[in-house]
Write a protein that holds these residues in place. Structure first.
Motif, PDB file in Angstrom:
ATOM      1  N   TYR A 155      73.307 -91.554  97.369  1.00 63.80           N
ATOM      2  CA  TYR A 155      72.824 -91.996  98.687  1.00 63.80           C
ATOM      3  C   TYR A 155      71.701 -93.025  98.513  1.00 63.80           C
ATOM      4  N   GLN A 156      70.751 -92.728  97.626  1.00 62.71           N
ATOM      5  CA  GLN A 156      69.644 -93.643  97.386  1.00 62.71           C
ATOM      6  C   GLN A 156      70.153 -95.000  96.898  1.00 62.71           C
ATOM      7  N   LYS A 157      71.120 -94.989  96.011  1.00 64.82           N
ATOM      8  CA  LYS A 157      71.699 -96.234  95.500  1.00 64.82           C
ATOM      9  C   LYS A 157      72.372 -97.010  96.640  1.00 64.82           C
ATOM     10  N   LEU A 158      73.114 -96.312  97.487  1.00 59.12           N
ATOM     11  CA  LEU A 158      73.763 -96.952  98.632  1.00 59.12           C
ATOM     12  C   LEU A 158      72.731 -97.607  99.547  1.00 59.12           C
ATOM     13  N   MET A 159      71.652 -96.892  99.814  1.00 57.39           N
ATOM     14  CA  MET A 159      70.610 -97.442 100.687  1.00 57.39           C
ATOM     15  C   MET A 159      69.944 -98.657 100.045  1.00 57.39           C
ATOM     16  N   LEU A 160      69.515 -98.522  98.805  1.00 63.40           N
ATOM     17  CA  LEU A 160      68.767 -99.592  98.143  1.00 63.40           C
ATOM     18  C   LEU A 160      69.615-100.829  97.848  1.00 63.40           C
ATOM     19  N   GLU A 161      70.860-100.596  97.423  1.00 63.48           N
ATOM     20  CA  GLU A 161      71.671-101.719  96.960  1.00 63.48           C
ATOM     21  C   GLU A 161      72.639-102.265  98.001  1.00 63.48           C
ATOM     22  N   THR A 162      72.875-101.509  99.068  1.00 63.22           N
ATOM     23  CA  THR A 162      73.881-101.968 100.033  1.00 63.22           C
ATOM     24  C   THR A 162      73.304-102.075 101.444  1.00 63.22           C
ATOM     25  N   VAL A 176      69.166-106.127 108.740  1.00 57.36           N
ATOM     26  CA  VAL A 176      68.419-104.866 108.810  1.00 57.36           C
ATOM     27  C   VAL A 176      66.934-105.129 108.616  1.00 57.36           C
ATOM     28  N   ALA A 177      66.138-104.736 109.631  1.00 59.62           N
ATOM     29  CA  ALA A 177      64.686-104.859 109.526  1.00 59.62           C
ATOM     30  C   ALA A 177      64.088-103.598 108.917  1.00 59.62           C
ATOM     31  N   SER A 178      64.585-102.420 109.356  1.00 54.81           N
ATOM     32  CA  SER A 178      64.070-101.162 108.818  1.00 54.81           C
ATOM     33  C   SER A 178      65.086-100.056 109.043  1.00 54.81           C
ATOM     34  N   THR A 179      64.923 -98.987 108.268  1.00 57.41           N
ATOM     35  CA  THR A 179      65.785 -97.808 108.402  1.00 57.41           C
ATOM     36  C   THR A 179      64.938 -96.548 108.369  1.00 57.41           C
ATOM     37  N   GLN A 180      65.460 -95.514 108.972  1.00 59.36           N
ATOM     38  CA  GLN A 180      64.832 -94.197 108.903  1.00 59.36           C
ATOM     39  C   GLN A 180      65.955 -93.190 108.701  1.00 59.36           C
ATOM     40  N   THR A 181      65.841 -92.371 107.663  1.00 62.41           N
ATOM     41  CA  THR A 181      66.900 -91.434 107.300  1.00 62.41           C
ATOM     42  C   THR A 181      66.550 -90.013 107.686  1.00 62.41           C
ATOM     43  N   MET A 182      67.542 -89.330 108.212  1.00 61.33           N
ATOM     44  CA  MET A 182      67.449 -87.892 108.479  1.00 61.33           C
ATOM     45  C   MET A 182      68.542 -87.222 107.662  1.00 61.33           C
ATOM     46  N   VAL A 183      68.164 -86.372 106.711  1.00 59.63           N
ATOM     47  CA  VAL A 183      69.134 -85.672 105.866  1.00 59.63           C
ATOM     48  C   VAL A 183      69.565 -84.391 106.578  1.00 59.63           C
ATOM     49  N   ILE A 184      70.861 -84.150 106.624  1.00 60.79           N
ATOM     50  CA  ILE A 184      71.399 -82.941 107.246  1.00 60.79           C
ATOM     51  C   ILE A 184      71.251 -81.791 106.253  1.00 60.79           C
ATOM     52  N   LEU A 185      70.477 -80.788 106.620  1.00 60.22           N
ATOM     53  CA  LEU A 185      70.299 -79.611 105.762  1.00 60.22           C
ATOM     54  C   LEU A 185      71.456 -78.636 105.927  1.00 60.22           C
ATOM     55  N   GLU A 187      70.130-104.072 101.921  1.00 59.52           N
ATOM     56  CA  GLU A 187      70.359-105.468 101.536  1.00 59.52           C
ATOM     57  C   GLU A 187      71.076-106.270 102.622  1.00 59.52           C
ATOM     58  N   ILE A 188      71.508-105.613 103.675  1.00 58.08           N
ATOM     59  CA  ILE A 188      72.104-106.329 104.799  1.00 58.08           C
ATOM     60  C   ILE A 188      70.974-107.109 105.463  1.00 58.08           C
ATOM     61  N   GLU A 189      71.114-108.417 105.514  1.00 59.42           N
ATOM     62  CA  GLU A 189      69.981-109.243 105.959  1.00 59.42           C
ATOM     63  C   GLU A 189      69.586-109.016 107.409  1.00 59.42           C
ATOM     64  N   LYS A 237      73.521-111.553 119.924  1.00 57.00           N
ATOM     65  CA  LYS A 237      74.895-111.111 119.681  1.00 57.00           C
ATOM     66  C   LYS A 237      75.344-111.425 118.255  1.00 57.00           C
ATOM     67  N   MET A 238      74.966-112.586 117.749  1.00 55.36           N
ATOM     68  CA  MET A 238      75.356-112.989 116.402  1.00 55.36           C
ATOM     69  C   MET A 238      74.801-112.017 115.349  1.00 55.36           C
ATOM     70  N   VAL A 239      73.557-111.563 115.542  1.00 54.51           N
ATOM     71  CA  VAL A 239      72.934-110.617 114.611  1.00 54.51           C
ATOM     72  C   VAL A 239      73.674-109.283 114.659  1.00 54.51           C
ATOM     73  N   THR A 240      73.920-108.795 115.869  1.00 58.13           N
ATOM     74  CA  THR A 240      74.618-107.516 116.038  1.00 58.13           C
ATOM     75  C   THR A 240      76.023-107.589 115.460  1.00 58.13           C
ATOM     76  N   ASP A 241      76.770-108.623 115.777  1.00 55.53           N
ATOM     77  CA  ASP A 241      78.144-108.762 115.282  1.00 55.53           C
ATOM     78  C   ASP A 241      78.195-108.826 113.763  1.00 55.53           C
ATOM     79  N   SER A 242      77.270-109.551 113.170  1.00 57.29           N
ATOM     80  CA  SER A 242      77.223-109.670 111.719  1.00 57.29           C
ATOM     81  C   SER A 242      76.918-108.320 111.077  1.00 57.29           C
ATOM     82  N   PHE A 243      75.959-107.586 111.646  1.00 58.59           N
ATOM     83  CA  PHE A 243      75.613-106.259 111.127  1.00 58.59           C
ATOM     84  C   PHE A 243      76.822-105.324 111.203  1.00 58.59           C
TER      85      PHE A 243
END
Length: 153
Positions: free
Chosen positions: A118-125, A132-141, A128-130, A78-84
């Motif tokens: 978007y790339q800057k937001l992902m890389l720098e923000t 977060v283990a991994s992300t997968q992006t789907m771009v809306i065409l 960087e949320i501790e 719960k602590m991990v989820t709440d912090s995220f």
């Protein structure tokens, strides 16, 4: 609160046009203005109507890229989820955050000016949320249906 057919009609109309006048709404539902206003106030007070919003054209305000980002967290306590969630709430580009089942833990809807921002937001923000283990992006065409109107049962 139990909804009758008039309440449902009010909700349908207000979802399609929240700027409708009380006089016009009363005509459309077949009541006089005073009881119509009472019904709307009752729906607001009960929390069924939570707010009114202007829907903006993302392209015209300079937000040309929409993505969905599936996020896996480092753990499920719960602590991990709440912090995220607290960190996500502070990022204005994240306009939706859903706790999901399946291969990911959260699904984020993110809007950005362009791919570079978007790339800057992902890389720098976001990455960087501790928590977060991994992300997968789907771009809306392109989007063929996007409705805020809920079918009222």
């Amino acid at each position: 609160m139990k909804l009758d057919h008039i309440d449902r009609k009010v909700l349908d109309i207000l979802q399609s046009n929240a700027k409708i006048t009380n006089a016009q709404l009363s005509k459309e539902i077949g009541l006089s203005p005073a009881p119509t206003l009472e019904r709307v106030k009752k729906l607001e007070t009960s929390g069924i109507i939570q707010s009114y919003h202007a829907q903006l054209d993302r392209q015209k305000v300079g937000l040309g890229v929409t993505t969905f980002v599936m996020v896996n967290l480092v753990g499920h306590k719960k602590m991990v989820t709440d912090s995220f969630v607290a960190r996500v709430e502070a990022i204005p580009e994240i306009i939706e955050c859903h706790h999901i089942t399946g291969s990911g833990d959260f699904l984020l809807k993110v809007i950005s000016h362009d791919i570079a921002s978007y790339q800057k937001l992902m890389l720098e923000t976001i990455n960087e949320i501790e928590e977060v283990a991994s992300t997968q992006t789907m771009v809306i065409l392109s989007t063929f249906k996007e409705s805020k109107v809920m079918p009222i049962p």
